[in-house]
Design a protein around this motif. Structure first.
Motif, PDB file in Angstrom:
ATOM      1  N   ARG A 261       1.014  -1.393  -0.046  1.00  0.00           N
ATOM      2  CA  ARG A 261       0.090   0.058  -0.062  1.00  0.00           C
ATOM      3  C   ARG A 261       0.815   1.177   0.049  1.00  0.00           C
ATOM      4  NH1 ARG A 261      -4.174   0.013   4.491  1.00  0.00           N
ATOM      5  NH2 ARG A 261      -4.724   1.825   3.263  1.00  0.00           N
ATOM      6  N   GLY A 263       0.184   4.094  -0.523  1.00  0.00           N
ATOM      7  CA  GLY A 263      -0.530   5.181  -0.034  1.00  0.00           C
ATOM      8  C   GLY A 263      -0.105   5.760   1.390  1.00  0.00           C
ATOM      9  N   LEU A 264       0.811   4.542   1.968  1.00  0.00           N
ATOM     10  CA  LEU A 264       1.027   5.006   3.356  1.00  0.00           C
ATOM     11  C   LEU A 264       2.234   6.042   3.157  1.00  0.00           C
ATOM     12  CD1 LEU A 264       1.263   1.300   4.789  1.00  0.00           C
ATOM     13  CD2 LEU A 264      -0.528   2.962   5.570  1.00  0.00           C
ATOM     14  N   VAL A 265       2.848   6.302   2.279  1.00  0.00           N
ATOM     15  CA  VAL A 265       3.805   7.440   2.320  1.00  0.00           C
ATOM     16  C   VAL A 265       3.197   8.691   2.499  1.00  0.00           C
ATOM     17  CG1 VAL A 265       5.317   5.820   1.025  1.00  0.00           C
ATOM     18  CG2 VAL A 265       3.757   7.345   0.048  1.00  0.00           C
ATOM     19  N   ARG A 266       2.008   8.446   2.378  1.00  0.00           N
ATOM     20  CA  ARG A 266       1.540   9.968   2.769  1.00  0.00           C
ATOM     21  C   ARG A 266       1.316  10.376   4.234  1.00  0.00           C
ATOM     22  NH1 ARG A 266      -2.966   7.740  -0.448  1.00  0.00           N
ATOM     23  NH2 ARG A 266      -2.696   8.216  -2.481  1.00  0.00           N
ATOM     24  N   ILE A 267       1.769   9.237   5.156  1.00  0.00           N
ATOM     25  CA  ILE A 267       1.812   9.634   6.501  1.00  0.00           C
ATOM     26  C   ILE A 267       3.122  10.156   6.633  1.00  0.00           C
ATOM     27  CG2 ILE A 267       1.554   8.453   8.951  1.00  0.00           C
ATOM     28  CD1 ILE A 267      -0.086   6.508   7.866  1.00  0.00           C
ATOM     29  N   ARG A 268       3.447  11.388   7.137  1.00  0.00           N
ATOM     30  CA  ARG A 268       4.576  11.960   7.275  1.00  0.00           C
ATOM     31  C   ARG A 268       5.517  11.362   7.954  1.00  0.00           C
ATOM     32  NH1 ARG A 268       2.973  16.288   8.893  1.00  0.00           N
ATOM     33  NH2 ARG A 268       3.336  16.040  11.226  1.00  0.00           N
ATOM     34  N   ARG A 271       6.742   8.198   6.155  1.00  0.00           N
ATOM     35  CA  ARG A 271       7.546   8.395   5.012  1.00  0.00           C
ATOM     36  C   ARG A 271       8.925   8.883   5.317  1.00  0.00           C
ATOM     37  NH1 ARG A 271       4.560  12.042   3.248  1.00  0.00           N
ATOM     38  NH2 ARG A 271       5.668  14.020   4.209  1.00  0.00           N
ATOM     39  N   GLU A 393      -3.220  -0.571   9.294  1.00  0.00           N
ATOM     40  CA  GLU A 393      -2.506  -0.244   8.291  1.00  0.00           C
ATOM     41  C   GLU A 393      -0.746  -1.025   8.827  1.00  0.00           C
ATOM     42  OE1 GLU A 393      -3.696   4.294   7.179  1.00  0.00           O
ATOM     43  OE2 GLU A 393      -2.420   3.899   8.968  1.00  0.00           O
TER      44      GLU A 393
END
Length: 478
Positions: A261, A263-268, A271, A393
């Motif tokens: 996923r 999209g988890l890199v959107r969590i600062r 990331r 997550e």
């Protein structure tokens, strides 16, 4: 999914959990470094050129790269206890068969089996820890588990040298058997079994695209500098790898339940932790490769003496582990990671001052300090990754973090190999003074690279990760 309710988990089980996960980490981290020492002896025993042994090392890395991405899905479907126990069992069986191998091709096949087990240990172990311990307890638990990951590479060269000197080379692999059997017993007795009540089908297309891209990239990094492939062919393989990974990125946008996923890199915090892990290891990841060259070829120490000079790094991690949660609680993630990364770069610069006139006690002191700094760095990055990740997550986060870490190890060794090749054009026939000078320059390059990686941690805010570190920021930063 079963909630992370540790009330049903006995105090004994919770207390033993870090030890259980540490067993798997230790086996995996010890394996590669202990084998490196034995390569010439195994090649002679199997009657093959030493260069052919590269396949024995590369196939293990390739197996990790391919199978790590499915570890999260496996744990969700079959449960953390069953998958972690299977991982230890497969790894131990692979080790046993490697020790019995009398042919290079059979040894390579058994290393693939070992890699299948090793790929599940790191992410599933982390996932179990994250789901068992509250975020405020995670640093203490993770800092303990991180120690075997440091001890393995430190003990490997020394233990490998002793085994080759006094026993048959197969003992290199048989060392894992009693550790694995003990771990299996304790896992079935005490490891909690977290699993999803509802799991989604495996993303087969994503597995093929990502696995092919990562394994090809791992292969290029593994053979970097020691292959007959031309520069054009290397660039071609890298381009194919990039195309496969790019195709996987497009695939994730079109599927509801991708393998990883992204999209988890959107969590600062996630990331920064993952990218920081990657870029920091470009510098510090190659130090275990360069220091043995400096000590053995440059300064003339034996492999056992070289291993003893590196061991203080592990001793520092063990003896000072209790101070790491206190440091993070006092200063917070942002300050610690920025200051510690700069300190690591400066320590690498200091290693470049080591020559024939450097007293042994000073080398030991430098190694001890460096060991503490690396342990603090790894513990900080590994725990920060889960600071803002919720229960659902956690599996995907653990898989991504473990995949990136595995790739970072390869990148680090490749960076060190490139630096050594650049500053020591003929490192196989270079005299000791030329070797020392070239390694000093390579260390300067890696130290500078480490300091530059500090930029990644500037993306953190003052209060990031406070739920994990229990730090109370006095002046929150926007």
């Amino acid at each position: 999914m079963e909630a992370r309710d540790t009330r049903g988990l006995s105090d004994t089980a919770k207390r033993l959990l870090p030890w259980l996960v540490a067993v798997g980490f230790f086996m995996e981290s010890l394996d590669t470094t202990i084998l490196n020492t034995a390569v010439p002896a195994i090649a002679q025993a199997l009657k093959v050129p030493p260069l052919s042994m590269k396949a024995v090392l590369a196939t293990y890395t390739l197996s990790l790269a391919v199978f790590i991405p499915i570890s999260g899905w496996m744990a969700n479907r079959y449960g953390t206890r069953r998958v972690f126990a299977s991982a230890i069992g497969i790894f131990t069986l692979g080790s046993f068969l490697c020790g019995l191998s009398n042919d290079i091709h059979l040894l390579v096949a058994c290393r693939v089996l070992q890699g299948c087990g090793g790929a599940m240990m790191l992410p599933v172990g982390r996932l179990t820890m994250v789901r068992t311990f509250a975020k405020s307890e995670l640093i203490d638990a993770m800092s303990f588990v991180a120690i075997p990951g440091l001890i393995g590479p430190m003990l490997g060269p020394l233990l490998g040298g002793l085994i080759i000197g006094y026993f048959h080379w197969s003992v290199i692999f048989f060392v894992n058997i009693p550790i694995g059997l003990c771990g299996l017993y304790l896992v079935f007795r005490h490891l909690p079994n977290y699993r999803e009540r509802r799991n989604f089908p495996l993303d087969t297309v994503g597995l093929v695209l990502f696995g092919s891209g990562i394994s090809l990239l791992s292969y290029v990094l593994e053979v970097f500098g020691e292959t007959t492939l031309s520069g054009r062919e290397i660039l071609g393989l890298l381009a194919i790898s990039a195309a496969l990974l790019g195709a996987y990125g497009l695939h994730t946008m079109r599927t509801a339940h991708p393998l990883l996923r992204l999209g988890l890199v959107r969590i600062r915090t996630f990331r920064v932790a993952v990218t920081g892990n990657l870029f920091t290891r470009l510098g510090i990841g190659g130090i275990p490769f360069l220091l043995p060259l400096l000590y053995q070829i440059g300064l003339g120490f034996s492999p056992i003496q070289s291993g003893l000079l590196i061991m203080p790094q592990a001793l520092a991690a063990m003896s000072l582990k209790l101070t790491m949660p206190l440091i993070l609680k006092t200063f917070g993630y942002r300050r610690v990671l920025i200051a510690n990364t700069i300190a690591l770069g400066c320590m690498i610069f200091l290693f470049s001052t080591i020559d024939v006139s450097t007293p042994v006690w000073l080398i030991v002191l430098m190694a001890f300090t460096y060991g503490f700094l690396t342990s603090l760095q790894y513990t900080s990055m590994n725990t920060l990754a889960y600071a803002d990740v919720n229960e659902r997550e956690a599996s995907g986060a653990s898989t991504i973090a473990s995949t990136v870490q595995q790739m970072a190890v390869s990148f680090g060794v490749a960076a060190a190999s490139l630096a050594a090749a650049f500053f020591i054009p003929d490192r196989f026939h270079a005299a000791a003074p030329a070797m020392i000078h070239g390694i000093h320059l390579a260390l300067w390059a890696l130290g500078a690279l480490t300091i530059v990686s500090t930029i990644v941690f500037n993306g953190l805010r003052g209060g990031d990760g406070d739920a994990v570190s229990r730090h109370k920021a006095q002046i929150p930063q926007a």
